[in-house]
Design a protein around this motif. Structure first.
Motif, mmCIF file in Angstrom:
data_model
loop_
_atom_site.group_PDB
_atom_site.id
_atom_site.type_symbol
_atom_site.label_atom_id
_atom_site.label_comp_id
_atom_site.label_asym_id
_atom_site.label_seq_id
_atom_site.Cartn_x
_atom_site.Cartn_y
_atom_site.Cartn_z
ATOM 1 N N LEU B 69 -3.443 -2.657 10.819
ATOM 2 C CA LEU B 69 -3.877 -3.509 9.707
ATOM 3 C C LEU B 69 -5.294 -3.160 9.276
ATOM 4 C CD1 LEU B 69 -2.585 -7.150 10.146
ATOM 5 C CD2 LEU B 69 -1.731 -5.322 8.691
ATOM 6 N N LYS B 70 -6.157 -2.916 10.271
ATOM 7 C CA LYS B 70 -7.544 -2.565 9.967
ATOM 8 C C LYS B 70 -7.595 -1.336 9.078
ATOM 9 C CE LYS B 70 -9.714 -3.637 14.186
ATOM 10 N NZ LYS B 70 -10.295 -2.971 15.332
ATOM 11 N N ASP B 71 -6.837 -0.301 9.485
ATOM 12 C CA ASP B 71 -6.821 0.929 8.691
ATOM 13 C C ASP B 71 -6.186 0.695 7.325
ATOM 14 O OD1 ASP B 71 -8.007 2.229 10.748
ATOM 15 O OD2 ASP B 71 -6.158 3.108 11.533
ATOM 16 N N ALA B 72 -5.120 -0.103 7.320
ATOM 17 C CA ALA B 72 -4.374 -0.304 6.076
ATOM 18 C C ALA B 72 -5.249 -0.990 5.029
ATOM 19 C CB ALA B 72 -3.112 -1.114 6.342
ATOM 20 N N VAL B 73 -6.082 -1.924 5.471
ATOM 21 C CA VAL B 73 -6.969 -2.610 4.532
ATOM 22 C C VAL B 73 -7.884 -1.592 3.860
ATOM 23 C CG1 VAL B 73 -8.870 -4.253 4.389
ATOM 24 C CG2 VAL B 73 -6.850 -4.795 5.734
ATOM 25 N N ASN B 74 -8.243 -0.545 4.600
ATOM 26 C CA ASN B 74 -9.066 0.519 4.020
ATOM 27 C C ASN B 74 -8.226 1.597 3.356
ATOM 28 O OD1 ASN B 74 -11.492 -0.596 4.912
ATOM 29 N ND2 ASN B 74 -11.081 0.193 6.964
ATOM 30 N N LEU B 75 -6.951 1.256 3.108
ATOM 31 C CA LEU B 75 -6.013 2.187 2.461
ATOM 32 C C LEU B 75 -5.802 3.467 3.267
ATOM 33 C CD1 LEU B 75 -6.816 1.810 -1.313
ATOM 34 C CD2 LEU B 75 -4.937 0.834 0.010
ATOM 35 N N TYR B 271 6.583 6.854 11.440
ATOM 36 C CA TYR B 271 6.065 5.499 11.189
ATOM 37 C C TYR B 271 5.121 5.438 9.988
ATOM 38 C CZ TYR B 271 7.711 4.256 15.906
ATOM 39 O OH TYR B 271 8.452 4.023 17.025
ATOM 40 N N ALA B 272 4.178 6.376 9.939
ATOM 41 C CA ALA B 272 3.136 6.291 8.912
ATOM 42 C C ALA B 272 3.740 6.288 7.509
ATOM 43 C CB ALA B 272 2.157 7.454 9.070
ATOM 44 N N ILE B 273 4.699 7.177 7.282
ATOM 45 C CA ILE B 273 5.280 7.254 5.946
ATOM 46 C C ILE B 273 6.155 6.040 5.652
ATOM 47 C CG2 ILE B 273 6.948 8.528 4.535
ATOM 48 C CD1 ILE B 273 5.645 10.988 5.151
ATOM 49 N N VAL B 274 6.918 5.600 6.629
ATOM 50 C CA VAL B 274 7.764 4.424 6.419
ATOM 51 C C VAL B 274 6.892 3.243 5.997
ATOM 52 C CG1 VAL B 274 9.279 2.760 7.541
ATOM 53 C CG2 VAL B 274 9.529 5.182 8.041
ATOM 54 N N GLN B 275 5.809 3.052 6.733
ATOM 55 C CA GLN B 275 4.943 1.905 6.434
ATOM 56 C C GLN B 275 4.267 2.043 5.075
ATOM 57 O OE1 GLN B 275 4.313 1.162 11.131
ATOM 58 N NE2 GLN B 275 2.698 2.133 10.005
ATOM 59 N N ALA B 276 3.757 3.227 4.793
ATOM 60 C CA ALA B 276 3.084 3.417 3.511
ATOM 61 C C ALA B 276 4.069 3.210 2.352
ATOM 62 C CB ALA B 276 2.467 4.811 3.441
ATOM 63 N N SER B 277 5.312 3.720 2.507
ATOM 64 C CA SER B 277 6.294 3.542 1.430
ATOM 65 C C SER B 277 6.613 2.074 1.219
ATOM 66 C CB SER B 277 7.602 4.259 1.744
ATOM 67 O OG SER B 277 7.388 5.507 2.269
ATOM 68 N N VAL B 278 6.817 1.365 2.332
ATOM 69 C CA VAL B 278 7.189 -0.042 2.200
ATOM 70 C C VAL B 278 6.059 -0.835 1.545
ATOM 71 C CG1 VAL B 278 7.666 -2.132 3.504
ATOM 72 C CG2 VAL B 278 8.881 -0.039 4.040
ATOM 73 N N VAL B 279 4.832 -0.534 1.912
ATOM 74 C CA VAL B 279 3.697 -1.228 1.292
ATOM 75 C C VAL B 279 3.706 -0.982 -0.219
ATOM 76 C CG1 VAL B 279 1.189 -1.279 1.077
ATOM 77 C CG2 VAL B 279 2.240 -1.181 3.326
ATOM 78 N N LEU B 280 3.896 0.272 -0.600
ATOM 79 C CA LEU B 280 3.872 0.596 -2.020
ATOM 80 C C LEU B 280 5.032 -0.078 -2.756
ATOM 81 C CD1 LEU B 280 2.366 2.245 -4.121
ATOM 82 C CD2 LEU B 280 3.998 4.081 -3.758
ATOM 83 N N LEU B 281 6.236 -0.002 -2.175
ATOM 84 C CA LEU B 281 7.395 -0.608 -2.828
ATOM 85 C C LEU B 281 7.208 -2.111 -2.959
ATOM 86 C CD1 LEU B 281 10.372 1.368 -1.225
ATOM 87 C CD2 LEU B 281 9.557 1.485 -3.575
ATOM 88 N N ALA B 282 6.726 -2.749 -1.881
ATOM 89 C CA ALA B 282 6.527 -4.196 -1.920
ATOM 90 C C ALA B 282 5.492 -4.549 -2.977
ATOM 91 C CB ALA B 282 6.087 -4.696 -0.545
ATOM 92 N N THR B 283 4.408 -3.775 -3.023
ATOM 93 C CA THR B 283 3.355 -4.056 -3.999
ATOM 94 C C THR B 283 3.894 -3.963 -5.424
ATOM 95 O OG1 THR B 283 1.846 -3.008 -2.442
ATOM 96 C CG2 THR B 283 0.999 -3.449 -4.648
ATOM 97 N N VAL B 284 4.621 -2.905 -5.696
ATOM 98 C CA VAL B 284 5.150 -2.735 -7.045
ATOM 99 C C VAL B 284 6.100 -3.867 -7.397
ATOM 100 C CG1 VAL B 284 6.624 -1.277 -8.473
ATOM 101 C CG2 VAL B 284 4.856 -0.246 -7.083
ATOM 102 N N TYR B 285 6.951 -4.223 -6.480
ATOM 103 C CA TYR B 285 7.933 -5.275 -6.722
ATOM 104 C C TYR B 285 7.242 -6.601 -7.016
ATOM 105 C CZ TYR B 285 12.565 -7.316 -6.354
ATOM 106 O OH TYR B 285 13.755 -7.923 -6.644
ATOM 107 N N VAL B 286 6.294 -6.923 -6.174
ATOM 108 C CA VAL B 286 5.570 -8.187 -6.336
ATOM 109 C C VAL B 286 4.789 -8.190 -7.652
ATOM 110 C CG1 VAL B 286 3.636 -9.487 -5.392
ATOM 111 C CG2 VAL B 286 5.429 -8.693 -3.885
ATOM 112 N N PHE B 287 4.169 -7.060 -7.940
ATOM 113 C CA PHE B 287 3.378 -6.939 -9.164
ATOM 114 C C PHE B 287 4.261 -7.117 -10.396
ATOM 115 C CE2 PHE B 287 1.747 -4.139 -12.553
ATOM 116 C CZ PHE B 287 0.519 -4.752 -12.780
ATOM 117 N N LEU B 288 5.432 -6.486 -10.395
ATOM 118 C CA LEU B 288 6.335 -6.616 -11.540
ATOM 119 C C LEU B 288 6.765 -8.061 -11.731
ATOM 120 C CD1 LEU B 288 8.560 -3.427 -11.244
ATOM 121 C CD2 LEU B 288 7.029 -4.033 -13.118
ATOM 122 N N ASN B 289 7.042 -8.733 -10.638
ATOM 123 C CA ASN B 289 7.413 -10.137 -10.709
ATOM 124 C C ASN B 289 6.311 -10.965 -11.339
ATOM 125 O OD1 ASN B 289 9.941 -11.371 -9.481
ATOM 126 N ND2 ASN B 289 9.523 -9.602 -8.204
#
Lengths: 521, 309
Positions: B69-75, B271-289
């Motif tokens: 999470l720490k790293d993810a917050v820093n993208l 793991y790294a790619i799975v997590q990064a993809s899911v974050v991006l997909l979730a962000t886009v989905y939420v943003f579109l909503n």
């Protein structure tokens, strides 16, 4: 809140806008990405006119890495790419080895090999290839922690660049597999240490890297300065088409020129197509079903033999695999150095029942069999067929089909009763499979046999190849008679090419050399 | 309005965090990890343990999670062990392909369903109406991968109209985008048809008719734009749906989008790619909503967003 009237004009604007975005997107993509299958479907007339020699190749795996010493160097796709980009000291030719970067070699004594490195060879960046580069490459491989091929070099002692064109390799023990190992050691420049080197690596092979998208596409161009003559092809593209139907369609429409791994049920249709040729060759790939000899009831060789006699291998191969398979006569495929020619276990359910009774299981027993999802062609059908044969002698088998990652975990931990899988003898030398998997210390299947260990070590430490063959004959006999596993069939490699492709020779280890290939005009 | 926006954004962040957390634990609970996949069948148990240590997979799960999470917050989403390089780079490289596919699918949906919807409304309960309903039901019930393969066989192999897969031109987009929107076209047609019929029975339509306006002018000038409001909303949501459901289609058509990357990465326990993809997909989905909800208020002022109390 501002009033926002939705008008037809605004609607038009939105539609127009989204079209613009789309086209911009497409343009952007085609600029930065041209790895996919070409945009023009077949236009045979222009293909005939142009003099560019472009070949497109697709197979069912993706090329994930061009690092020839990394975690991927056991993957056929990485070896395939390396074969075009880099060069090796020697190359396998039938059961013998031919000079490549090494002009000649000799065994100075049992533990010292001296190689004369070819002069005048340059890397793609123009720098000359010297013994220092070979030394560097070998050290990278020997010290690689995550490469599955590092084990090949367990008996390695030291390597020395005596001068620019002389290389001396010292071993701890005589190494019978020296040449076969070297045929998989790809030479990179000695300074290729930085991290992004393998994004667009430089080698001395017949093709240069133009672009590489890991997991997606690799585009190569012909190396005009290749020491053994420039290849005919000016451009060689590898694309990943995971779906079989889509891959075969791309071949039929001419979007790709060469592909391999064709399922048995597709061969007939492709053979009818006029502009497609099917090439069948033996491969290093085969099926085995191991027994966990450290677990009851498979600790008893009688039970293991009974299991083999219960199975009609010939019928299975004929009905399930047709032309794509062949009944095995040795625990390693015919084409591999060190294989023998033995009689397969006869299908005899009565004998199988007698053997079970003798072992103390007159009513059979229950056990399980694991395999990985997609672990080989028609693996599910093969597993089901074997299980139904076994149920006829009273052995009930619980099927455990799992995903590859989980399967590896269980396999390595010896947490299984029976394991069905394919295996490839990537080096083409029996030691890679026999010496690595059947020695007691490796404990891959729970089978332990001191006599076998001695033979395997002797075969590994003999550089006389005829002597090695004799030793492997005895090794094979033991594994066969003790039924350490069932060795039902070896697979043939079925490649399909468009008929304008010339000089394509499939390789038993799926790493054909494209330097000999050209496109007929 | 500002308060509403802030609340919605906070809520969106919460949803994204939830998605990250779930995927983080789910992919670690399933058997097999990067170390086993990396070393393959020739590994010994010691080698696997060694590599697990090196990759930090031996730390307690919660420690790994907090670090992540720490790293993810820093993208910083870590490195891909399978493909090498930053996971986020791989994801961003693939994402435009998926977006292009989804937008094309939206455009095809609109161009096909708008005229058909109007036609169905004009001849409601007629034979055309019936045919459209049946076809749309068919479109919804056929499995996507099968439709994809059929389209390849018909349009690429036999008719030679489109390439069978890959990317690089607009022609490459047509078959996958069609496959993607096929199950939804029926729904959009019905949405337009029912919306039109609903509107046509309203008072202002009768007024227009009594004024002597032609039936077509009433339909295209007055009625249609009212119907388009819900359609635009659905399109916005569908865009998110398309991006998320492109996975199978990308595999069938060897389209180099994020869905295929995700499938490969899950199988390889990358793991790294799975997590990064899911974050991006979730962000886009939420943003579109979020965008759809806000736009909705603008398009139809009668729908007021609830002010925070």
């Amino acid at each position: 809140m501002q009033k926002w009237r939705f008008t037809v004009n605004k609607f038009k604007l939105i539609v127009l806008g989204s079209f613009l975005i789309l086209f911009a997107g497409c343009a952007g993509i085609s600029e930065e990405y041209s790895g996919g299958v070409s945009s023009e479907p077949t236009d045979k007339s222009t293909a005939a006119k142009s003099d560019d020699q472009t070949l497109k190749v697709a197979f069912d795996q993706s090329i994930n890495s061009l690092d020839p010493y990394g975690a991927h160097n056991g993957e056929p796709s990485t070896v395939l790419a390396s074969r075009q980009i880099y060069d090796t000291l020697v190359i396998k030719d039938g059961t013998d080895y031919k000079p490549r970067l090494a002009e000649e070699w000799k065994e100075k004594d049992a533990n010292t090999w001296v190689f004369k490195i070819r002069k005048g060879v340059t890397f793609h960046d123009g720098s000359p290839l010297t013994a220092e580069d070979v030394k560097y490459s070998l050290e990278q491989q020997v010290n690689s922690e995550d490469s599955p091929l590092t084990v090949l070099w367990n008996d390695f002692e030291a390597v020395e660049a005596t001068n620019d064109h002389t290389l001396t390799i010292k071993t701890k023990k005589p190494m019978g597999t020296m040449l076969s190992n070297l045929s998989l050691l790809f030479i990179t420049p000695a300074d290729s240490k930085n991290d992004d080197f393998y994004e667009k690596p430089v080698g001395s092979g017949p093709f240069k890297v133009e672009s590489f998208v890991p997991g997606e596409s690799l585009i190569l161009t012909g190396n005009e300065d290749f020491w053994d003559g420039a290849p005919d092809l000016t451009k060689l593209e590898f694309v990943n088409i995971p779906e079989t139907a889509a891959r075969l369609t791309a071949l039929q429409t001419g979007e790709i020129d060469v592909t391999w791994t064709i399922p048995a049920d597709q061969i007939a249709e492709l053979e009818q197509a006029e502009d497609i040729e099917i090439i069948k060759t033996p491969s290093y790939l085969y099926y085995f079903n191991w027994f966990n000899s450290s677990r009851e009831p498979f600790d008893d060789p009688l039970v293991r033999r009974a299991m083999w006699h219960a199975i009609d291998t010939k019928t299975i191969v004929k009905d399930l695999f047709g032309e794509t398979g062949e009944v095995m006569s040795s625990p390693i495929p015919k084409e591999v150095f060190g294989s023998s020619d033995m009689e397969t276990y006869a299908y005899d359910p009565e004998l199988a029942k007698e053997l079970l009774a003798e072992a103390g299981y007159p009513d059979g027993f229950s056990t399980s069999m694991m395999w990985s999802n997609g672990g080989g062609p028609q693996i599910l059908q093969l597993a089901e067929t074997m299980m139904s044969y076994w149920s006829e002698i009273g052995v009930q088998v619980e099927p455990i089909q799992i995903e590859r990652a989980e399967w590896i975990e269980k396999l390595v931990a010896l947490d299984w009763d029976m394991d069905l899988q394919t295996n490839s003898v990537i080096t083409g030398d029996g030691d890679y499979t026999l010496g690595r998997l059947y020695i007691s210390d490796a404990n891959r299947n729970g089978y332990k046999n001191e006599e076998l260990d001695k033979l395997l070590i002797a075969a590994k430490e003999t550089t006389d190849q005829a002597e090695r063959q004799k030793l492997y004959n005895r090794v094979n006999q033991i594994i066969w008679d003790e039924a350490v596993g069932i060795f039902p069939l070896e697979l043939k490699q079925i490649a399909a090419i468009r008929t304008h492709v010339e000089g394509f020779k499939p390789s038993p280890s799926d790493d054909p050399e494209f330097r000999y290939v050209s496109v007929k005009k | 309005m500002a308060g509403y926006l802030i609340r919605r954004i906070l809520y969106s962040l919460f949803v994204i965090w939830g998605a990250v957390t779930i995927i983080f634990f789910v992919i670690r609970v399933v058997p097999g990890d990067p170390a086993t996949v990396m070393l393959g069948t020739s590994a010994t148990e010691e080698q696997i343990l060694e590599l697990q240590k090196e990759l930090g997979l031996n730390d307690p799960l919660l420690v790994q999670y907090v670090n992540y999470l720490k790293d993810a917050v820093n993208l910083d989403f870590g490195e891909s062990f399978k493909l090498g390089g930053s996971a986020l780079d791989h994801v961003f490289y693939r994402f435009p392909f998926t977006i292009t596919l989804a937008v094309t699918a939206i455009i095809i949906s609109i161009t096909v369903s708008l005229p058909l919807g109007i036609l169905a409304a004009k001849k409601s309960n007629g034979i055309i109406d019936w045919m459209i309903s049946t076809t749309s039901l068919l479109g919804q019930s056929l499995p996507t991968f099968w439709v994809g393969i059929m389209l390849i066989i018909i349009f690429a192999r036999f008719l030679g109209l489109f390439p069978s897969g890959g990317s690089g031109s607009i022609a490459h987009l047509i078959l996958p985008a069609t496959t993607l929107c096929l199950p939804f076209i029926g729904m959009i047609i019905r949405l337009i048809r029912n919306g039109l019929l609903d509107e046509l029975s309203r008072g202002y339509v009768q007024t227009a008719r009594s004024k002597g306006l032609k039936e077509n002018s009433i339909l295209y000038i007055h009625v249609l734009r009212n119907v388009l409001i819900p359609v635009i909303t659905v399109m916005g949501l569908l865009l998110g749906e398309f991006i998320g459901s492109a996975i199978i289609i990308e595999v069938v058509f060897s389209w180099p989008g994020i869905g295929r990357l995700l499938v490969d990465s899950i199988l390889n326990r990358d793991y790294a790619i799975v997590q990064a993809s899911v974050v991006l997909l979730a962000t886009v989905y939420v943003f579109l909503n979020l965008v759809v909800d806000i736009l909705y208020g603008y398009i139809d002022p009668r729908i007021q967003v609830e002010e925070s109390r």
